[in-house]
Design a protein around this motif. Structure first.
Motif, PDB file in Angstrom:
ATOM      1  N   ARG A 242       0.858  -1.182   0.000  1.00  0.00           N
ATOM      2  CA  ARG A 242       0.000   0.000   0.000  1.00  0.00           C
ATOM      3  C   ARG A 242       0.894   1.231   0.000  1.00  0.00           C
ATOM      4  NH1 ARG A 242      -2.945  -3.630   3.377  1.00  0.00           N
ATOM      5  NH2 ARG A 242      -1.645  -2.960   5.120  1.00  0.00           N
ATOM      6  N   TRP A 248      -2.221   2.958  -4.397  1.00  0.00           N
ATOM      7  CA  TRP A 248      -3.116   2.747  -3.267  1.00  0.00           C
ATOM      8  C   TRP A 248      -3.897   4.016  -2.923  1.00  0.00           C
ATOM      9  CZ3 TRP A 248      -6.012  -0.280  -0.635  1.00  0.00           C
ATOM     10  CH2 TRP A 248      -6.431   0.039   0.657  1.00  0.00           C
ATOM     11  N   THR A 270      -8.313  -5.128   2.011  1.00  0.00           N
ATOM     12  CA  THR A 270      -6.926  -5.081   1.550  1.00  0.00           C
ATOM     13  C   THR A 270      -6.058  -6.011   2.384  1.00  0.00           C
ATOM     14  OG1 THR A 270      -4.970  -3.659   1.354  1.00  0.00           O
ATOM     15  CG2 THR A 270      -6.621  -2.995   2.960  1.00  0.00           C
ATOM     16  N   MET A 271      -5.092  -6.599   1.722  1.00  0.00           N
ATOM     17  CA  MET A 271      -4.101  -7.395   2.459  1.00  0.00           C
ATOM     18  C   MET A 271      -2.736  -7.028   1.910  1.00  0.00           C
ATOM     19  SD  MET A 271      -5.006 -11.068   0.807  1.00  0.00           S
ATOM     20  CE  MET A 271      -5.263 -11.338  -0.937  1.00  0.00           C
ATOM     21  N   ARG A 273       1.119  -5.001   2.923  1.00  0.00           N
ATOM     22  CA  ARG A 273       1.869  -4.163   3.851  1.00  0.00           C
ATOM     23  C   ARG A 273       1.696  -2.689   3.512  1.00  0.00           C
ATOM     24  NH1 ARG A 273       2.895  -8.212   6.867  1.00  0.00           N
ATOM     25  NH2 ARG A 273       4.769  -9.499   6.642  1.00  0.00           N
ATOM     26  N   VAL A 276      -2.668   2.224   5.797  1.00  0.00           N
ATOM     27  CA  VAL A 276      -3.950   2.206   5.076  1.00  0.00           C
ATOM     28  C   VAL A 276      -4.444   3.630   4.845  1.00  0.00           C
ATOM     29  CG1 VAL A 276      -6.318   1.349   5.108  1.00  0.00           C
ATOM     30  CG2 VAL A 276      -4.484  -0.034   6.066  1.00  0.00           C
ATOM     31  N   ASP A 288      -8.503  -3.790   6.592  1.00  0.00           N
ATOM     32  CA  ASP A 288      -7.133  -4.248   6.383  1.00  0.00           C
ATOM     33  C   ASP A 288      -6.938  -5.586   7.091  1.00  0.00           C
ATOM     34  OD1 ASP A 288      -4.445  -4.577   5.991  1.00  0.00           O
ATOM     35  OD2 ASP A 288      -3.881  -3.196   7.614  1.00  0.00           O
ATOM     36  N   GLY A 290      -4.054  -7.249   6.870  1.00  0.00           N
ATOM     37  CA  GLY A 290      -2.634  -7.481   7.086  1.00  0.00           C
ATOM     38  C   GLY A 290      -2.088  -8.517   6.117  1.00  0.00           C
TER      39      GLY A 290
END
Lengths: 413, 478
Positions: A242, A248, A270-271, A273, A276, A288, A290
């Protein structure tokens, strides 16, 4: 170690050691080039090659902190040699980076100062200086890293680039001309990347389009994924780093804009690093997760209404392939030639050129889910026909055989 | 009391002029003898070119000759300082104004805008500016934030800086009631009517109101956007044109360009149900105060001094503050008695799409077509008006894609996971917004103009080709 196979026109002699040189290596990394080199290393080893990983002690490409011990060790059956990173905090680096990214004409001397004012790995460099002859080939990636720039020039006849070339300001720097013109070979992943290289660099080193391998999951568990993560309702998925370079922030902006103008029920999952930082208006709609392991990552692809690829700098985009394997449609930034090319060739993805087209794409997903499923349908076949590791490794081996020389083997009298 | 008011003045089309006119009226009603001096020809008693040291000295001469008991200056830097200006210009002007203010018995300055950078005590121009401002008997600003910043920037005691309500001198300019006002503008009595009124400028953000409104037209609501560009510079005109196109492409939105008198301005307020102020930035808003005169609810973005104005109004005025486009849309839809929703949008023409052999091409084409309508360029207006066919529009849209892919420039959100970092970011934003936001606006206007130009050329080519193909010269039907 040596082995023989029938890949290519004649039997392939798998003589000699291949060093793969990702800038970072280890479990849980998010980064296309690093992941591909790691998977390629395992694939080549399984095919009988003597393979080594040469990399740094760092895992975080922002801090470049040395997190892992230096030295050689066995990691899951692969020899991994790690070397410490040195980072000099030179203020000029930021200024030069800004000049380069803004498209300003930066003199070659300044380009060199820029390249050398960030992370460096002098010990890796000197390892290759000392031991280049031990390797049949050294495969570097991506091109605009200090490791590739500096180390690929030590023994160019052994250096092969997994280029990851994007249409970005770095690609036009004179600095990288020797990297693209003077090495043993260049491995391109797609036709648009290949064409871009011809547009920018002349003459190119020997090169080949080999594609990029993607693992094919055995099965998916979308319902279990939703239950485990407490996700209700339709969602869009983004996987990866991200950061601005990956689009992003632009995705967040487009998502907030679309939700502001239309009543769409999507959340954005979202997954990966990176921070956010969603806009306040959609903060409650951005989830998120992770870093997820491979199986859960695949489940996320299967559960999503669509995968969003907001990056304009992709040399291949493994994530859109992972989405298509899961029969999930792709909505992608039309500014990226490679991804637009995949969408058009496969017929399984839409592209957008601004927030309004992005919103129209989401509207299509929301209002015509059956048509969206039909849109996604050809994607899986496209990936299986073009981008399985078997096919890709065949082409990589064929290229290596043509570009590099097998070490002399002493023949018994 | 003999008063001199130095100000732009009607019929100049200017918010400060309108504000000053109200103040003059109020003072005269209180029995004062008010003389107005404006920087350009107007309905004022005198006009003088006030720019530069010569302007300041001419003002001093006028004040001395007039023997006024009180001088009131409506202050905006552009009235006095050359644009652009250097340190020596600022030094000379501040010195000249100091001379002008010292010859007056009493000076009051209402500050509408100012550059806080130029009050540094160590710089010659800053020192002169500080002297000049200290010579003023009363400084007035519209918000508490402006008061504290001004005091700090120019070293003026806060006690000398008064807070005046923007609408303290406002009086009604129209006698129309809602029914007759609507009849005069042709607005149906039963239509729920949103109003965005004022000069059309990027920072006013009227396009945000149109996008937030999109879909409400089908429910019988309307949005009237009243006003035209304040200055005919390319950036303003490009923005105004894009707003026109967006309005033309959005059902229920009506654009009213041209001069709006004070009476018409108020009549529009009376005719409306809700006033929408979708500003991207603003110091303070006279429209908000005028809406209060007629008890009209306001939906406003929480930027600049609006938050403070709303807080001051308290329960006396129905004001909904919103922070972004999503909240703006929700607030407008809530006012119109609906929920913002996809139900109001045309559904995808996808009856048989799932079986279509060339599904992707058809959906992609529909994505482009829809976006053309929503984007608010002239192309969308032309498609809506039927003067450009969808294929030509799609080709024109492709022509502008490389520019559109570069998103509008936005200042990054001043947020952070750490509260201290967020505080610093917000502080930096407040200190730099006045300088950065116009630059952002100009860049975005340039981007919009480039998109317009590329699409215009491509659409013209498309029309030319169609006319060559059709001997009768007919444009293909939409």
């Amino acid at each position: 170690m040596s082995a023989t196979t029938a890949a290519g026109p004649g039997p392939l002699q798998r003589h000699g050691k291949i060093g793969l040189v990702p800038v970072r290596y280890g479990a849980g990394l998010v980064g296309g080039a690093e992941i591909v080199l790691a998977e390629m290393a395992r694939g080549l080893q399984q095919r009988g090659w003597d393979v080594e990983i040469l990399t740094t002690c760092a895992l975080d490409h922002y801090t470049w902190r040395n997190e892992l011990p230096a030295g050689a060790r066995d990691e899951d059956g692969l020899t991994v040699r790690r070397f410490p990173v040195v980072v000099d905090d030179i203020p000029e680096h930021g200024t030069l980076e800004h000049s380069i990214m803004s498209g300003a004409k930066v003199p070659i001397q300044a380009q060199q100062r820029w390249m050398n004012s960030g992370m460096r790995t002098p010990e890796l460099y000197h390892h290759i200086v000392d031991h280049a002859e031990d390797y049949r080939a050294l495969i570097f990636s991506p091109y605009p890293s200090w490791v590739t720039f500096a180390c690929s020039q030590i023994s160019p006849s052994r250096s092969v680039l997994w280029t990851c070339l994007h249409d970005e300001p770095y690609a036009y720097l004179d600095l990288f001309s020797p990297v693209f013109t003077g090495v043993a070979g260049l491995l391109f992943q797609t036709a648009p990347e290949h064409e871009l290289a011809h547009r920018i660099i002349d003459p190119l080193a020997p090169h080949a389009e080999v594609g990029c391998g993607v693992g094919v999951p055995q099965d998916y568990d979308p319902d279990g994924f939703r239950a485990r993560h407490g996700i209700d309702g339709p969602f869009l998925l983004y996987a990866g780093r991200r950061e601005g370079g990956k689009g992003w922030e632009e995705l967040l902006s487009n998502f907030a804009g679309a939700l502001g103008r239309s009543d769409l029920e999507f959340s954005l999952v979202t997954m990966g690093r990176g921070p956010v930082n969603p806009p306040a208006a959609v903060a409650g709609r951005v989830v998120d997760l992770g870093f997820l392991d491979d199986a859960e990552r695949d489940n996320a692809f299967a559960a999503a209404s669509a995968y969003i690829q907001p990056s304009r700098y992709e040399a291949f985009s493994r994530t859109i392939m992972e989405a298509w394997l899961a029969n999930t449609p792709v909505i992608a930034n039309g500014a990226c030639d490679v991804v637009a090319w995949h969408c058009e060739r496969s017929g399984a993805g839409l592209t957008y050129d601004d927030g309004f087209e992005f919103e129209a794409c989401l509207s299509f997903l929301a209002e015509a889910p059956d048509a969206a499923a039909a849109l996604a349908a050809p994607g899986r076949g496209y990936v299986l026909s073009n981008y399985t590791w078997d096919g890709v490794l065949d082409r990589v081996e064929s290229a290596l055989a043509g570009w590099t020389r097998a070490p002399q083997v002493a023949v018994a009298p | 009391m003999k008063i001199l008011m130095v100000t732009p003045y009607p019929p100049a089309r200017d918010g400060i002029a309108a504000y000053a006119a109200q103040a003059v009226r109020s003072l005269r009603r209180d029995g004062h003898q008010v003389t107005v001096l404006s920087p350009g020809p107007s309905a004022a008693h005198h006009h003088l070119d006030l720019v530069g040291p010569r302007g300041a000295l001419a003002l001093a001469k006028h004040i001395r000759a007039g023997r006024y008991d009180r001088v009131i200056v409506q202050f905006h830097p552009d009235f006095f300082y050359p644009v652009p200006n250097r340190m020596r210009d600022r030094l000379a002007v501040a010195t000249g104004l100091l001379a002008a203010f010292r010859v007056a018995s009493r000076v009051e300055v209402i500050v509408h805008e100012i550059d806080y950078r130029f009050g540094r005590p160590t710089a010659p121009d800053g020192a002169a500016a500080r002297l000049m401002w200290r010579s003023v008997d009363r400084i007035a600003v519209h918000t508490e934030a402006e008061r504290s910043r001004f005091a700090k920037a120019f070293g003026v005691p806060a006690t000398k800086i008064a807070l005046v309500e923007h609408g303290s001198d406002f009086a009604r300019n129209t006698h129309f009631d809602r029914e007759s006002a609507r009849a005069s503008f042709g607005v149906p009595l039963d239509a729920f009517t949103f109003l965005s009124i004022g000069f059309v400028q990027y920072h006013k953000g009227f396009d945000r109101a149109v996008r937030a409104f999109s879909g409400l037209g089908a429910r019988g609501a309307r949005l009237d956007i009243v006003g035209s560009a304040r200055v005919d510079d390319p950036g303003n005109l490009a923005y105004s044109n894009s707003l026109d196109a967006l309005a033309a492409a959005t059902d229920g939105v009506f654009r009213h360009r041209g001069f709006v008198s004070d009476e018409q301005f108020d009549r529009w307020l009376v005719a409306s149900d809700v006033v929408v102020l979708p500003y991207r930035s603003i110091w303070s808003s006279g429209v908000l105060e005028r809406a209060a005169l007629y008890d009209r609810p306001v939906i406003a973005t929480a930027v600049g001094g609006l938050q403070e104005q709303a807080a001051r109004a308290g329960r006396a005025q129905d004001i909904t503050l919103v922070v972004d486009d999503a909240e703006l849309r929700a607030a407008m839809w809530a006012r119109a008695g609906g929920r913002s929703g996809a139900t109001a949008r045309a559904s995808w023409r996808v009856g048989s799409l799932a079986d279509d052999a060339d599904l992707r091409a058809r959906v992609q084409s529909e994505v482009v077509r829809r976006a053309v309508g929503a984007r608010g360029t002239r192309l969308g207006g032309a498609v809506a008006a039927g003067t450009v066919d969808p294929d030509t529009a799609a080709a024109a849209s492709r022509a502008s894609a490389p520019v559109r892919r570069v998103a509008n420039l936005e200042l990054p959100a001043p947020t952070s996971g750490r509260s201290s970092a967020a505080f610093v970011k917000r502080l930096v934003r407040r200190l730099t917004a006045w300088e950065l936001e116009p630059v952002v606006g100009e860049i975005n206007a340039l981007r919009a103009a480039t998109v317009e130009a590329l699409e215009s050329v491509a659409a013209a080519r498309g029309r030319g080709a169609a006319e060559r193909d059709d001997p009768a010269g007919r444009v293909p039907p939409s």
